[in-house]
Every structure is written in structure tokens, then in C-alpha cells.
Design an enzyme around this catalytic site. Sequence first.
Site, mmCIF file in Angstrom:
data_model
loop_
_atom_site.group_PDB
_atom_site.id
_atom_site.type_symbol
_atom_site.label_atom_id
_atom_site.label_comp_id
_atom_site.label_asym_id
_atom_site.label_seq_id
_atom_site.Cartn_x
_atom_site.Cartn_y
_atom_site.Cartn_z
ATOM 1 N N ASP A 65 3.654 9.509 -0.751
ATOM 2 C CA ASP A 65 2.430 8.762 -0.409
ATOM 3 C C ASP A 65 2.247 7.656 -1.447
ATOM 4 O O ASP A 65 2.385 7.912 -2.642
ATOM 5 C CB ASP A 65 1.222 9.717 -0.469
ATOM 6 C CG ASP A 65 0.126 9.359 0.526
ATOM 7 O OD1 ASP A 65 0.066 8.185 0.937
ATOM 8 O OD2 ASP A 65 -0.658 10.254 0.884
ATOM 9 N N HIS A 79 0.821 -1.215 0.000
ATOM 10 C CA HIS A 79 0.000 0.000 0.000
ATOM 11 C C HIS A 79 0.856 1.266 0.000
ATOM 12 O O HIS A 79 0.349 2.347 -0.263
ATOM 13 C CB HIS A 79 -0.930 -0.004 1.212
ATOM 14 C CG HIS A 79 -2.020 -1.026 1.101
ATOM 15 N ND1 HIS A 79 -3.291 -0.709 0.719
ATOM 16 C CD2 HIS A 79 -2.010 -2.367 1.282
ATOM 17 C CE1 HIS A 79 -4.034 -1.804 0.685
ATOM 18 N NE2 HIS A 79 -3.267 -2.829 1.023
HETATM 19 P P1 ADQ Z 1 -3.201 6.175 4.467
HETATM 20 O O1 ADQ Z 1 -1.818 6.709 4.682
HETATM 21 O O2 ADQ Z 1 -3.986 5.969 5.688
HETATM 22 O O3 ADQ Z 1 -3.193 4.834 3.587
HETATM 23 P P2 ADQ Z 1 -5.075 7.522 2.464
HETATM 24 O O4 ADQ Z 1 -4.839 6.817 1.181
HETATM 25 O O5 ADQ Z 1 -5.222 8.983 2.290
HETATM 26 O O6 ADQ Z 1 -3.920 7.314 3.523
HETATM 27 O O7 ADQ Z 1 -6.395 6.946 3.121
HETATM 28 C C1 ADQ Z 1 -6.962 7.528 4.272
HETATM 29 C C2 ADQ Z 1 -8.435 7.141 4.370
HETATM 30 O O8 ADQ Z 1 -8.919 7.485 5.668
HETATM 31 C C3 ADQ Z 1 -9.308 7.870 3.363
HETATM 32 O O9 ADQ Z 1 -10.297 6.983 2.913
HETATM 33 C C4 ADQ Z 1 -9.920 9.017 4.190
HETATM 34 O O10 ADQ Z 1 -11.189 9.474 3.746
HETATM 35 C C5 ADQ Z 1 -10.050 8.367 5.547
HETATM 36 N N1 ADQ Z 1 -9.946 9.363 6.625
HETATM 37 C C6 ADQ Z 1 -8.928 10.217 6.844
HETATM 38 N N2 ADQ Z 1 -9.172 10.979 7.915
HETATM 39 C C7 ADQ Z 1 -10.378 10.610 8.384
HETATM 40 C C8 ADQ Z 1 -11.177 11.046 9.503
HETATM 41 N N3 ADQ Z 1 -10.785 12.000 10.350
HETATM 42 N N4 ADQ Z 1 -12.360 10.442 9.691
HETATM 43 C C9 ADQ Z 1 -12.758 9.452 8.845
HETATM 44 N N5 ADQ Z 1 -12.054 9.008 7.791
HETATM 45 C C10 ADQ Z 1 -10.868 9.577 7.566
HETATM 46 C C11 ADQ Z 1 -2.200 3.935 3.070
HETATM 47 C C12 ADQ Z 1 -1.121 4.573 2.196
HETATM 48 C C13 ADQ Z 1 -1.751 5.364 1.067
HETATM 49 C C14 ADQ Z 1 -2.693 4.465 0.258
HETATM 50 C C15 ADQ Z 1 -3.648 3.699 1.162
HETATM 51 C C16 ADQ Z 1 -4.420 2.637 0.391
HETATM 52 O O11 ADQ Z 1 -0.275 5.405 2.986
HETATM 53 O O12 ADQ Z 1 -0.766 5.921 0.220
HETATM 54 O O13 ADQ Z 1 -3.465 5.252 -0.625
HETATM 55 O O14 ADQ Z 1 -2.939 3.032 2.206
HETATM 56 O O15 ADQ Z 1 -3.564 1.770 -0.286
#
Ligand code: ADQ
Length: 469
Positions: free
Chosen positions: A375, A163
Amino acid sequence: MPRDRFDLVIAANRLPVDRAREGGRSVWRRSPGGLVTAMESVMSDRDGAWIGWSGVAGRAPAPFEQDGMHLHPIALSADEIRDYYEGFSNGSLWPIYHDVIVPATFKRRWQAAYEQVNQRFAEIAAELAADGGTVWVHDYQLQQVPRLLRELRPDVRIGWFNHIPFPPVELFMQLPARDGLLRGLLGADFLGFQRLADAQNFRRACRQLLGDEQVTVRGDVVRTADGHECRAAAVPISIDTRGMVELAATPAVQERAAEIRAQLGDPEHLLLGVDRLDYTKGIRHRLKALEELHREGRLDADRTKFIQVATPSRERLEAYQQIRDDVERTVSRINGDHSPIGAPTVTYLHRSFPREEMAAMFVAADVMLVTPLRDGMNLVAKEYVAAHDDSGALVLSEFTGAATELKQAFLCNPHDIARTKQTILRAIDAEPRERARRMRAMHRQVLRHDVQHWAEQFLTDLATAPRQP
Ligand code: ADQ
């Protein structure tokens, strides 16, 4: 011996559920997120099991069924959480895999715990997989599972999806555990990465660090001395696009979006950031750019508001306490210097929200700021694009996996504060026609490439791997 064996076994650090209290008793509640939705869609026509940690230290709860899936909790002791999860995974691997934005720490005790926990996952996966079944391993916490599992069950198909980014070999080779990690991954039949560049970094690391063990790389296939072949390619993850499109269009979400804008005094421009509070996400750089724009009078604090959602994350680690302190100090300085009475320039929200509230914030925002320093993908960028069809603007860092797909975003290099400021202003001031053109193209991209499509692609690649170039 468990009662059942399963055609498809998912192994991930966490189970797709959290412990919650309901009417005074403790229940399992499905955790939000696209991965769970994607897995549901691919498991609907097969027997599926998911193994992972429950989130609580100590003995593992008994396996149970939920939403048509067999969930098998893995025990982690408090020491293992400290050494395998917080230590090796988040103190050694995470910084190396994210361009060493903060220095990595290496401890032999952490590495030993990582190996021990990976062995535990491999043993449970070996028990649960049906003859000739498929095991799909997830992420950087479980890189040794493929090899350990292959030793126990040579008959199963093994896939692994990363990921996060896979680093250039010059950084990867700092890891004292580097050879073991590569050999661990090479136990798989197929390795999926977010970007082609990540798969190339992996293949280069194999060639450079294991070349003298007769590991050969031809095209996207790595062949080990014992003749096993493993294919490494890009399969970019996505979101449950239709779910977000439908949610964003509901009257409740539309009304809530209007209410959010009203609560902020109906600003002319509403900017939004949504991130886990992690040093990789570039929140500090984003705030610096905004602060300078206010100080220089190029943004007007009466007409422009910014919401920053910063989800609590890994709070026991020092680097995360540091980023939280920095972000909170900067937010409070910007507000102190620029906010009018009763209407803060920056609204800072350090907590989780239900999906509906997240969707309402996406709908409400005129400009979404996604500025990570590194990211793997960044799902927030895709969620924002799904919530808009011909309005809104996305400012997106070139260092996200999403930037390779969302080419019509206002792309920026967050290290270059001067240019980032210009990009933010360009996004704010863009003509509605230009915004619509960009957003429509990106919206189509995420509609075509959703998380169900990703899961099916991964499983097809796994079923047909290795495939010669
Ligand atoms: P993350 O680093 O966690 O994931 P991201 O891809 O942005 O980052 O996903 C975060 C998720 O959490 C999104 O669906 C977002 O809407 C949700 N979220 C964030 N803050 C929130 C809040 N306060 N309340 C509710 N929901 C919230 C890791 C990798 C990324 C990769 C993903 C998936 O670091 O690069 O995209 O895995 O593979």
C-alpha cells in the site's frame, strides 16, 4: 481560449466532486477525502483550477465553479474508460506497482488509449495554467502528462505525486511502456513519492533503463540529455488530522460509537478493518488469521467481534470479482462455523458510509487491523490513530507507507499468518498502559504531519526544485 488562467492547476484522474441527485435534480457534490481538504487549504490564497474526469462516460460537462475552485471536466469515452482506466491503469500498472500480487496484463490498445488520454489532460492543463504558473499532476494514471505538458508550456513548474508505491526496477521493467513512462515523468521539475524507497526505485529505474541516453542521476536529481533536471524525493501524504480529532470527539460520534458496540452485544474486544475491496489490502490474509484463531479456540466468538468494511471498487475487473467472491465466502464460513445466534462474529459491510459513521467505527474499535500486502500509504491507519489519543491498538502491515511513520504500531508481515495471529493477540491483550504509550506517540505524529503540511511541503519542494543534494 478559456476566460481565465490559473496560478495553480491540479490534474487528477477524477474531479473532486461526484454527480448526485438532490430534490429530483442532478447536482455536483464534493467527494469525501483528505486530498480535497488539502487542496482547499493551499488554494485559498491562489487562483486554482482542477481538471479531471467527471465519472460519467461521453461528452464532458461544461467547466464550472465550486467551493472557490474552477473545475474543468475531461471527457472519456466508454472505450477510453475500458482501455485507459480499467485496462492500462488498473490492469497493467496497478499490479506491477503493487508487487504483482495478481498477474499484470499488457495490451497495445490499452497503452495507446493511455497516451491519448494523457495528451488530452496535458492540452487542457496547458490552456489553463497562467504564465509561469504551477501544475500539480496526481498519480499513476497520468505519468506521461509532465513531458507532454512541458513540450506545450516550457514556462510552467510541473510537479507529480505518486499515491501508490513505485516498484523495484526488476518489476517495473516488465512493462512494455517502461521507457515512455520514465521519460514522461522526467518532464516534471519535482516528483513526490510516499516513501524514500519509492523515490530510490524510480531513480534506479532511470539509471538502469535510460542510462545509455545520457540520463544521469546525482543524489536525488535526475538530469536528462537536454539538460533538464528533475528531483525525486519522499513527501508522505497524510490526513486532515484536526478534522478527524474534532469529529471523533463530538457527542454524536461518541454516542454512535457506544451504540455500535451495543448493537454487537457489547463485546469485550471489537476489531475493525476498513478497506477498498482490493486484492492489495490483504483482507484474505486477515480473515484467514482470524478464522484460524477462532478454530483453535484462541478467540472467543461470544466476546470478540470483527467489523469488516469493504468498499466496492473496480467491480468490472475480474481480479476484483474474484477477491469479492473469496472474501464473502470466507466471511460466511467464519460466521457459519462460529457465530452465536443473532450476533455474527464478522459483520461484513460492502458499501460506503458518511464520515461521521466511519469516525464512530474508529472510536468504537479496540483494535484496528490494517494488513495490506502492499500500500502506498494507507490513510485508514492514520484516521484510526487520529480518532484515539491514548486508547486502542493498531495492527499494521510492514508493507504500507504508513509503517515508516507509525513505528509504535503492532507491526506484522501479513504473509506470515502464524506471526500475524500472534500480533493480533498481542494487540488484543496489551495492557492499557502499553496501548496508551504507543497510541500517544502515533497520535502526535499524525497531528504534526497532517495533509495540509504535506501539500505545503510538496509545493515548497516543487517551487525550489531541482535542489542538488
Ligand atoms: P486507497 O487505496 O483508496 O488510496 P486509503 O489510503 O486507505 O486507500 O484511503 C481510503 C480512504 O477511503 C480513507 O480515507 C477511508 O476512510 C475511506 N473509506 C474507505 N472505505 C470507506 C467507506 N466504506 N465509506 C467511506 N469512506 C471509506 C490510495 C493509495 C493509498 C494512499 C492513498 C492516498 O492506494 O496507499 O494512502 O491513495 O495517497
